[in-house]
Scaffold this motif. Sequence first.
Motif, PDB file in Angstrom:
ATOM      1  N   VAL A 291      -7.195   2.570   2.136  1.00 20.44           N
ATOM      2  CA  VAL A 291      -6.571   2.000   0.804  1.00 20.44           C
ATOM      3  C   VAL A 291      -5.046   2.969   0.706  1.00 20.44           C
ATOM      4  O   VAL A 291      -4.281   2.439  -0.051  1.00 20.44           O
ATOM      5  CB  VAL A 291      -7.236   2.265  -0.575  1.00 20.44           C
ATOM      6  CG1 VAL A 291      -8.552   1.176  -0.488  1.00 20.44           C
ATOM      7  CG2 VAL A 291      -7.709   3.775  -0.657  1.00 20.44           C
ATOM      8  N   THR A 292      -4.777   3.715   1.913  1.00 20.25           N
ATOM      9  CA  THR A 292      -3.626   4.340   1.710  1.00 20.25           C
ATOM     10  C   THR A 292      -2.515   3.835   2.849  1.00 20.25           C
ATOM     11  O   THR A 292      -3.068   3.505   3.773  1.00 20.25           O
ATOM     12  CB  THR A 292      -3.378   6.057   1.750  1.00 20.25           C
ATOM     13  OG1 THR A 292      -4.183   6.292   2.892  1.00 20.25           O
ATOM     14  CG2 THR A 292      -4.335   6.415   0.596  1.00 20.25           C
ATOM     15  N   ARG A 293      -1.375   4.117   2.745  1.00 20.31           N
ATOM     16  CA  ARG A 293      -0.489   3.669   3.754  1.00 20.31           C
ATOM     17  C   ARG A 293      -0.731   4.590   5.227  1.00 20.31           C
ATOM     18  O   ARG A 293      -0.962   3.743   6.232  1.00 20.31           O
ATOM     19  CB  ARG A 293       0.980   3.773   3.565  1.00 20.31           C
ATOM     20  CG  ARG A 293       1.535   2.657   2.778  1.00 20.31           C
ATOM     21  CD  ARG A 293       3.188   2.883   2.509  1.00 20.31           C
ATOM     22  NE  ARG A 293       3.248   4.099   1.652  1.00 20.31           N
ATOM     23  CZ  ARG A 293       4.485   4.488   1.559  1.00 20.31           C
ATOM     24  NH1 ARG A 293       5.440   4.183   2.062  1.00 20.31           N
ATOM     25  NH2 ARG A 293       4.695   5.538   0.929  1.00 20.31           N
ATOM     26  N   GLU A 294      -0.955   5.863   4.991  1.00 17.56           N
ATOM     27  CA  GLU A 294      -1.066   6.410   6.103  1.00 17.56           C
ATOM     28  C   GLU A 294      -2.534   6.276   6.778  1.00 17.56           C
ATOM     29  O   GLU A 294      -2.484   6.235   7.992  1.00 17.56           O
ATOM     30  CB  GLU A 294      -1.226   8.027   5.788  1.00 17.56           C
ATOM     31  CG  GLU A 294       0.143   8.651   5.199  1.00 17.56           C
ATOM     32  CD  GLU A 294       0.642   8.141   3.980  1.00 17.56           C
ATOM     33  OE1 GLU A 294      -0.246   7.426   3.226  1.00 17.56           O
ATOM     34  OE2 GLU A 294       1.858   8.356   3.613  1.00 17.56           O
TER      35      GLU A 294
ATOM     36  N   LEU B 229       5.404  -5.977   5.362  1.00 19.97           N
ATOM     37  CA  LEU B 229       4.484  -6.636   4.582  1.00 19.97           C
ATOM     38  C   LEU B 229       3.271  -5.800   4.297  1.00 19.97           C
ATOM     39  O   LEU B 229       2.759  -5.418   3.108  1.00 19.97           O
ATOM     40  CB  LEU B 229       3.801  -7.910   4.886  1.00 19.97           C
ATOM     41  CG  LEU B 229       4.919  -8.993   5.098  1.00 19.97           C
ATOM     42  CD1 LEU B 229       4.301 -10.441   5.487  1.00 19.97           C
ATOM     43  CD2 LEU B 229       5.626  -9.264   3.844  1.00 19.97           C
ATOM     44  N   LEU B 230       2.787  -5.240   5.295  1.00 23.43           N
ATOM     45  CA  LEU B 230       1.536  -4.082   5.192  1.00 23.43           C
ATOM     46  C   LEU B 230       2.086  -2.960   4.425  1.00 23.43           C
ATOM     47  O   LEU B 230       1.351  -2.456   3.566  1.00 23.43           O
ATOM     48  CB  LEU B 230       1.036  -3.863   6.489  1.00 23.43           C
ATOM     49  CG  LEU B 230       0.186  -4.861   7.002  1.00 23.43           C
ATOM     50  CD1 LEU B 230      -0.037  -4.477   8.783  1.00 23.43           C
ATOM     51  CD2 LEU B 230      -1.107  -5.161   6.557  1.00 23.43           C
TER      52      LEU B 230
ATOM     53  N   ASP C 201       4.231  -2.733   1.974  1.00 25.34           N
ATOM     54  CA  ASP C 201       4.469  -2.970   0.723  1.00 25.34           C
ATOM     55  C   ASP C 201       3.349  -3.012   0.072  1.00 25.34           C
ATOM     56  O   ASP C 201       2.924  -2.802  -1.049  1.00 25.34           O
ATOM     57  CB  ASP C 201       5.325  -4.212   0.513  1.00 25.34           C
ATOM     58  CG  ASP C 201       6.850  -4.288   0.828  1.00 25.34           C
ATOM     59  OD1 ASP C 201       7.225  -3.368   1.076  1.00 25.34           O
ATOM     60  OD2 ASP C 201       7.364  -5.279   1.282  1.00 25.34           O
ATOM     61  N   ALA C 202       2.168  -3.773   0.872  1.00 22.92           N
ATOM     62  CA  ALA C 202       1.025  -3.914   0.214  1.00 22.92           C
ATOM     63  C   ALA C 202       0.434  -2.549  -0.136  1.00 22.92           C
ATOM     64  O   ALA C 202      -0.322  -2.329  -1.265  1.00 22.92           O
ATOM     65  CB  ALA C 202       0.086  -4.712   1.039  1.00 22.92           C
ATOM     66  N   PHE C 203       0.306  -1.605   0.820  1.00 23.40           N
ATOM     67  CA  PHE C 203      -0.278  -0.134   0.403  1.00 23.40           C
ATOM     68  C   PHE C 203       0.477   0.735  -0.303  1.00 23.40           C
ATOM     69  O   PHE C 203      -0.007   1.497  -1.092  1.00 23.40           O
ATOM     70  CB  PHE C 203      -0.568   0.437   1.954  1.00 23.40           C
ATOM     71  CG  PHE C 203      -2.091  -0.361   2.465  1.00 23.40           C
ATOM     72  CD1 PHE C 203      -3.231  -0.044   2.088  1.00 23.40           C
ATOM     73  CD2 PHE C 203      -1.672  -1.611   3.614  1.00 23.40           C
ATOM     74  CE1 PHE C 203      -4.275  -0.744   2.807  1.00 23.40           C
ATOM     75  CE2 PHE C 203      -2.727  -1.950   4.147  1.00 23.40           C
ATOM     76  CZ  PHE C 203      -4.111  -1.680   3.866  1.00 23.40           C
ATOM     77  N   ARG C 204       1.890   0.489  -0.385  1.00 23.22           N
ATOM     78  CA  ARG C 204       2.614   1.021  -1.141  1.00 23.22           C
ATOM     79  C   ARG C 204       2.080   0.812  -2.444  1.00 23.22           C
ATOM     80  O   ARG C 204       2.282   1.602  -3.508  1.00 23.22           O
ATOM     81  CB  ARG C 204       4.006   1.014  -0.947  1.00 23.22           C
ATOM     82  CG  ARG C 204       5.259   1.790  -1.691  1.00 23.22           C
ATOM     83  CD  ARG C 204       6.549   1.353  -1.634  1.00 23.22           C
ATOM     84  NE  ARG C 204       6.977   1.689  -0.224  1.00 23.22           N
ATOM     85  CZ  ARG C 204       7.365   0.765   0.619  1.00 23.22           C
ATOM     86  NH1 ARG C 204       7.159  -0.281   0.375  1.00 23.22           N
ATOM     87  NH2 ARG C 204       7.609   1.124   1.745  1.00 23.22           N
ATOM     88  N   HIS C 205       2.048  -0.688  -2.639  1.00 31.21           N
ATOM     89  CA  HIS C 205       1.602  -0.947  -4.259  1.00 31.21           C
ATOM     90  C   HIS C 205       0.305  -0.403  -4.605  1.00 31.21           C
ATOM     91  O   HIS C 205      -0.034  -0.066  -5.785  1.00 31.21           O
ATOM     92  CB  HIS C 205       1.236  -2.480  -4.026  1.00 31.21           C
ATOM     93  CG  HIS C 205       0.818  -3.128  -5.420  1.00 31.21           C
ATOM     94  ND1 HIS C 205      -0.459  -3.063  -5.859  1.00 31.21           N
ATOM     95  CD2 HIS C 205       1.849  -3.726  -6.335  1.00 31.21           C
ATOM     96  CE1 HIS C 205      -0.199  -3.707  -7.168  1.00 31.21           C
ATOM     97  NE2 HIS C 205       0.738  -4.183  -7.479  1.00 31.21           N
ATOM     98  N   ASN C 206      -0.663  -0.085  -3.689  1.00 34.64           N
ATOM     99  CA  ASN C 206      -1.815   0.659  -3.951  1.00 34.64           C
ATOM    100  C   ASN C 206      -1.623   2.023  -4.495  1.00 34.64           C
ATOM    101  O   ASN C 206      -2.025   2.305  -5.881  1.00 34.64           O
ATOM    102  CB  ASN C 206      -2.862   0.930  -2.793  1.00 34.64           C
ATOM    103  CG  ASN C 206      -3.628  -0.366  -2.500  1.00 34.64           C
ATOM    104  OD1 ASN C 206      -3.427  -1.370  -3.020  1.00 34.64           O
ATOM    105  ND2 ASN C 206      -4.385  -0.192  -1.237  1.00 34.64           N
ATOM    106  N   GLU C 207      -0.769   2.758  -4.048  1.00 36.27           N
ATOM    107  CA  GLU C 207      -0.440   4.048  -4.266  1.00 36.27           C
ATOM    108  C   GLU C 207       0.633   4.203  -5.398  1.00 36.27           C
ATOM    109  O   GLU C 207       0.386   4.919  -6.505  1.00 36.27           O
ATOM    110  CB  GLU C 207       0.195   4.740  -3.211  1.00 36.27           C
ATOM    111  CG  GLU C 207      -0.776   4.920  -1.786  1.00 36.27           C
ATOM    112  CD  GLU C 207       0.049   5.564  -0.404  1.00 36.27           C
ATOM    113  OE1 GLU C 207       1.118   5.538  -0.853  1.00 36.27           O
ATOM    114  OE2 GLU C 207      -0.709   5.748   0.205  1.00 36.27           O
TER     115      GLU C 207
END
Length: 714
Positions: free
Chosen positions: A177-180, A192-193, A195-201
């Motif tokens: 669930v994190t970008r890394e 796009l990916l 942005d999606a995982f940046r939104h999570n954090e």
Amino acid sequence: MGRYSKFAKAAFILVLAFFVLCACTIGGFGTPGKAMRITPDDEVVFYLKYNGSSKGDYLGQIYLNIGSVYTDAGQNAQITFNYASVPGSSSSSINWSSSNRIGSRTVGNVYSADGEGVSGANYNWLKFRDLTVREGNRDPNPLETNYKLIRLTVDTEMLINEVIFVDVDGDRIPAYVTREGAKSAASSWNSLLDDAFRHNENYTPDVVNILDAQDSLRYGETTYTNFTQDEAYSLMQIDNVFLGGEVYEESSYPIDADSGSLATLFLMLGTLVFGKSLFGLRIVPVIFTAALVAVAYLFAKRLFKSDGFGFLFACLFAGGGIALTAGRLGLAIPLFAFFTVLSYYLMYRFYEQGISSEKPVKSALNVLISGLSFAFAFAIDAKAVIAAIGIVVLFVLGAVRQHRAHAAAARAVRKEMSDKNAVETSEERMQANIDACEEREAALFSEYAYKNRLIYLFFIVAFVVGTLLVTVLSALPSYFSYVKFYEADPENPALGLFALIGRHLKDNFTVGNLTEFTAANASNAFGWLIALKGATLWSASEGSTYIAMNAQMNPVLMLVSLIGLLFMTTYAVLYFVTGGKKGPYATEHSGRILNAYLVMALGLLSSLLAFAFAGDTGAASGMLFNVFYIGFIPLAFYTAFVHDKSGSDPAGGKNAVAAVKLNTTMKVLIIVCAVAAAVFVLTLAMQFCIPLNATAAKYCFGWTTFVNNGYYRI
């Protein structure tokens, strides 16, 4: 150990065995880890890294563990999972269209009042979707490896403890669930990916908590693998403490309204040590229930001056039905019962012993510690103020006894002086005797006044000041919980701390922790006298299998307790109406018997009154009542035993077993215990939530309650 009697050693073994049995049957240590807070404005995106085998490259099941749901109890909330393929670099957005929906699931908060949602989902593992089987109109359709992106959304603010993805082989699919994490697992990456995982954090900074216990999945259909709906309120209040002042405008924040704030802190201790596991929540109540068994032994030993009858009392309470059900769950009931009974026990010691002239402060500690025990009981459940009526009566009677002892001592001094002067001819010597008498009377009065000041000071400090301090201090961690529950506008609170505490204490006198079993279990507290209706605390019965935990007093003990109550009340009435100490019912044992009857009657009546006006109360709440009610069994048999002259052999000796005279009373007691033990064995399945064939359940324990609550009688 040589100085302890056989019954004292047996009582120790009983308490230890009770604790071990309960601790080993309350569930495991598996915890879903920390929780993530999510609101309808949020979403969580998962990146799945399939295991790579030909069959394993399909998503088979999704398991979910939710915690608190911030809506009214009984209301439904919806949880939705969507899927999407990894977008190409030229895609304008990730395709989360409704056609890509894995599914939505409706869950009730604690329970679903309309029946459309899942009841009892909070803090338990929920199989959100099984894509390998047909569900409704949907054919089996495991999700292919092309779909690595999964999105979670909700329509109500809630805490989610964990999400686990499983492939068709039954193996867990690693998720990120994190970008890394997602970037390390992805074969290609784009904005796009990113942005999606940046939104999570950025919008759910505690998102990592949703995957922090991936090996914690436990799935079953007993209380060994599931929390009960009543326990959800305990866990909810613990979560409320840690949630602090976070407020979402459209949410409501239920609390544990049936218990005081100190109950939350005690239960929290177990979860802090063992996590939010079944064992972690339940171990503290188990400790207090085992301690209550020990106090029952000590109490009866003092009441009857008999280790044997003390051990009998402890055995009857431990196996009487409520201790093994409500005492093994993460509820405040055993804590409340323990501190209240302990307060009674210590105040009875003061009533019986008074204040020692040699060590007045030490002996007066009975009053002080009794008051502090009451303070803890009140902070756990405000209904203790009614249950404590008997404690106050014992204190008043103890003070009256102390006054009478002083008056008797003063009369003895005056009589001694009068006797001396009756034969004295010298006026000078007579005056000296009078002066000496007055000095002794003054010394006695000074000692009496000191003892009085001591006990009243300890009473006020413990029962009044101590109760206020314990209640207020224990409420501080729950302050924000009360603000969000009682304030019309939590973001702009208008009520002070004392007003919030007052409202919560008022709520302790009603049953606000509603479950799907509340109405079914509801009965008047006076119905406990005949075990009118059992309380179903957990049920998952389906088809021909009956699985439930029912709290119910052993019907044999209920009947004998009722007989004992009537017998002892008749004995007490006849004693007083036939002349008291000078009447035909007066014996060397009468004082001890009547003292024990006084304590049991006070405890019984006050514990009944504590719940008499609390609507929707159930049998599980009757643990405190259960202690005093069962106490009439050893009291009645003790009364009969000491007056029973049977049991002697022709040679003038006495038949005995384990140094106990085997007279008619003891033979009847053995028969009663044997029948009660047989019923105990028959009811083990419902006390320990053991799956049983429905027909077998009907004949084993379906008959043990008078009223069908819709779950209990098969």
